[in-house]
Design an enzyme around this catalytic site. Structure first.
Site, short mmCIF file in Angstrom:
data_model
loop_
_atom_site.label_atom_id
_atom_site.label_comp_id
_atom_site.label_asym_id
_atom_site.label_seq_id
_atom_site.Cartn_x
_atom_site.Cartn_y
_atom_site.Cartn_z
N LYS A 74 -8.22 14.15 -12.80
CA LYS A 74 -8.09 13.30 -13.99
C LYS A 74 -7.12 12.15 -13.77
O LYS A 74 -7.27 11.08 -14.36
CB LYS A 74 -7.64 14.13 -15.19
N GLU B 94 0.49 13.38 -21.18
CA GLU B 94 -0.04 12.30 -21.99
C GLU B 94 0.62 12.37 -23.35
O GLU B 94 1.00 13.46 -23.80
CB GLU B 94 -1.56 12.48 -22.20
N HIS C 92 -9.72 22.61 -28.10
CA HIS C 92 -10.14 21.51 -27.21
C HIS C 92 -11.51 21.75 -26.59
O HIS C 92 -11.85 21.15 -25.58
CB HIS C 92 -9.10 21.27 -26.10
N LYS D 133 -15.74 21.88 -27.35
CA LYS D 133 -16.71 21.36 -28.32
C LYS D 133 -17.52 22.47 -28.99
O LYS D 133 -17.88 23.45 -28.34
CB LYS D 133 -17.67 20.40 -27.60
P1 ADP Z 1 -11.09 19.26 -20.51
O1 ADP Z 1 -11.47 18.64 -19.21
O2 ADP Z 1 -10.33 20.53 -20.36
O3 ADP Z 1 -12.26 19.36 -21.45
P2 ADP Z 1 -10.22 16.77 -21.73
O4 ADP Z 1 -9.26 15.87 -21.08
O5 ADP Z 1 -11.67 16.37 -21.69
O6 ADP Z 1 -10.05 18.25 -21.16
O7 ADP Z 1 -9.82 16.96 -23.25
C1 ADP Z 1 -10.46 17.89 -24.07
C2 ADP Z 1 -10.02 17.71 -25.50
O8 ADP Z 1 -8.60 17.85 -25.60
C3 ADP Z 1 -10.30 16.34 -26.10
O9 ADP Z 1 -11.59 16.22 -26.58
C4 ADP Z 1 -9.27 16.30 -27.21
O10 ADP Z 1 -9.65 17.08 -28.31
C5 ADP Z 1 -8.08 16.96 -26.57
N1 ADP Z 1 -7.20 15.97 -25.92
C6 ADP Z 1 -7.17 15.60 -24.63
N2 ADP Z 1 -6.22 14.67 -24.40
C7 ADP Z 1 -5.62 14.45 -25.58
C8 ADP Z 1 -4.54 13.61 -26.02
N3 ADP Z 1 -3.86 12.83 -25.17
N4 ADP Z 1 -4.19 13.64 -27.33
C9 ADP Z 1 -4.84 14.45 -28.20
N5 ADP Z 1 -5.84 15.27 -27.86
C10 ADP Z 1 -6.24 15.27 -26.56
#
Ligand code: ADP
Length: 466
Positions: A124, A211, A246, A248
């Site tokens: 990432k 982040e 986190h 879906k």
């Molecule tokens: P993964 O690869 O584990 O699915 P992601 O980076 O795609 O992780 O993030 C999954 C979910 O986590 C996002 O859809 C959101 O709900 C939450 N999320 C990720 N980053 C942030 C952030 N900086 N602030 C708030 N929520 C976040």
């Protein structure tokens, strides 16, 4: 394009199980391609095994999930069965660059992007770096390098400068694992330690980064499709804001209640990023959206669980497109059928509901056992992608608890929501607990119906549990 550069695929192995394996076999079947399944001991009666032309047992004597992670054993089966290509599905080895490379080495096509793209997108931090290079906004954050002490010092520095809350994220993470929200500085150390150890055991890497945690955001993602000749299009966006931990739960295409200008800007950013990465096959760029701002978070170099809603509104079969692309067809070839970006105009709305064998009244505890009664929904505008949905099916405790994806499609968002509710009410599943009533509550909620959900909607809406 000259016919000579085409390399037809005659036989495909799906290195996966359950609904996605069946989805891949169906796509192959319609293209006249022979199919090969693999199955673990635990899955010896599983439906996906019987939906392929041939099936081979893998991972004998290993833990159930390991069966689908054994790169060499799966490749041995592929060679023995004489397949030309492997489709990795999602999860398991789908984002494993070593697997993509191993396929390439053994002369078997990996149906997905090149191993180099899989590698970059699997990190990432590297993906965010790429986004910055092409002027795509990312969530403010920082990399954390070195040993535990240095990592903690850098995290404290970021916290002091930017304040909380922050999110600790696994660099190689997925499925919402390896993430921790930290609201107060004193909690940083413990959060880093637990995120790092979870990331190490889940992804084989303890690398994490920070982040800013964005409090009220929507998750909007863009479906991408590229061929091996440098052509790349987006298939518009999906709204995946309804999440739990986190992860879906419900996905919608296109995103309701999102301004055309913002949609356009997000899709444009996704394409710029994918072009820079040299992307081919199907992939997704994910963004968080807050008011009029959007931030790139990650790319998934694979087919996603929610690809179905995009298929419904664009009419493009994404799995067949992946196969055709792997054979060498250009996007505008009749076999793929995408003459231009402009030809892809979404029609209507699709809503996907992930029906799981989980108990919402008990913190979504996964349930397992035998299905004693099964009646599924059907009818105009309802698509079901699942596996093991029948009476006497054995639901294993060892794998993902998703049972069936219910996809409702209608000309309007309201229509799709009503159709989804109707479909949920038609289901009768006995013997295992399911989240069917919970999904109905979400669909009935005014915020959902107005397209006003955000990623913490489920956590902050207790009435969904009644
Ligand atoms: P993964 O690869 O584990 O699915 P992601 O980076 O795609 O992780 O993030 C999954 C979910 O986590 C996002 O859809 C959101 O709900 C939450 N999320 C990720 N980053 C942030 C952030 N900086 N602030 C708030 N929520 C976040």
């Amino acid at each position: 394009m000259a016919q000579t550069s085409l390399r037809p695929i005659q036989k495909v192995l799906c290195a996966n199980r359950g609904e996605i394996a069946i989805r891949v076999f169906r796509a192959c079947n319609e293209l006249g391609i022979r199919t090969v399944a693999i199955y673990s001991d635990e899955d010896r009666t599983h439906e996906h095994r019987h939906k392929a032309d041939e099936a081979y047992r893998v991972g004998h004597g290993k833990r159930p999930v390991e069966a689908y992670l054994g790169i060499e054993e799966i490749l041995d089966v592929a060679v023995r069965a004489g397949v030309d290509a492997i489709h990795p599905g999602y999860g398991f080895l789908s984002e494993n660059a070593l697997f993509a490379e191993a396929c390439e080495r053994r002369g078997i096509r990996f149906i997905g992007p090149s191993s180099a793209v899989v590698r970059t997108m699997g990190d990432k931090v590297a993906a965010k770096q790429l986004a910055k290079q092409v002027g795509v906004p990312t969530v403010p954050g920082t990399t954390l390098e070195g040993d535990d002490t240095r990592v903690l010092a850098q995290a404290r520095e970021f916290f002091a400068e930017h304040g909380g809350p922050v999110l600790v994220k696994a660099a190689h993470g997925g499925g919402g694992r390896g993430m921790r929200v930290v609201r107060e500085e004193k909690d940083l150390e413990a959060a880093l330690a637990s995120a790092r150890s979870e990331a190490q055991s889940a992804f084989g890497s303890s690398a994490v980064f920070l982040e800013k945690f964005l409090e009220k955001v929507r998750h909007i993602e863009v479906q991408l499709l590229g061929d091996l000749h440098g052509n790349l299009v987006h298939l518009h966006e999906r709204d995946c804001s309804v999440q739990r931990r986190h992860q879906k739960v419900i996905e919608i295409a296109p995103a309701p209640n999102l301004s055309p200008a913002l949609k356009h800007a997000i899709c444009d950013a996704a394409v710029r990023l994918a072009r820079e990465a040299g992307y081919s096959s199907a992939g997704t760029a994910e963004f968080l959206v807050s008011d009029d701002h959007f931030y790139f978070i990650e790319c998934n170099a694979r087919l996603q669980v929610e690809h179905t809603v995009t298929e419904q509104v664009t009419g493009v079969d994404l799995v067949q497109s992946q196969i055709r692309i792997a054979e060498g067809y250009a996007l505008n070839a009749p076999e793929v059928g995408i003459p231009s970006q402009e030809s892809l105009q979404p029609r209507g709305y699709a809503v996907q509901l992930r029906v799981t064998t989980e108990d919402p009244s008990n913190n979504f505890m996964p349930d397992a056992g035998i299905i004693t009664a099964w009646r599924a929904a059907t009818g105009f505008g309802i698509r079901l992608d699942g596996s093991n949905g029948y009476t006497n099916a054995h639901i294993s405790p060892y794998y993902d608890s998703m049972l069936v994806k219910v996809i409702a499609y209608a000309p309007t968002f309201q229509g799709a929501v009503m159709k989804g509710q109707r479909a949920l009410r038609e289901f009768r599943i006995r013997g295992v607990k399911t989240n069917l009533p919970f999904l109905e509550n979400v669909l009935r909620h005014p915020a959902f119906q107005k397209g006003e959900t955000y990623t913490r909607f489920i956590d902050e809406t207790p009435e969904l549990f009644h």
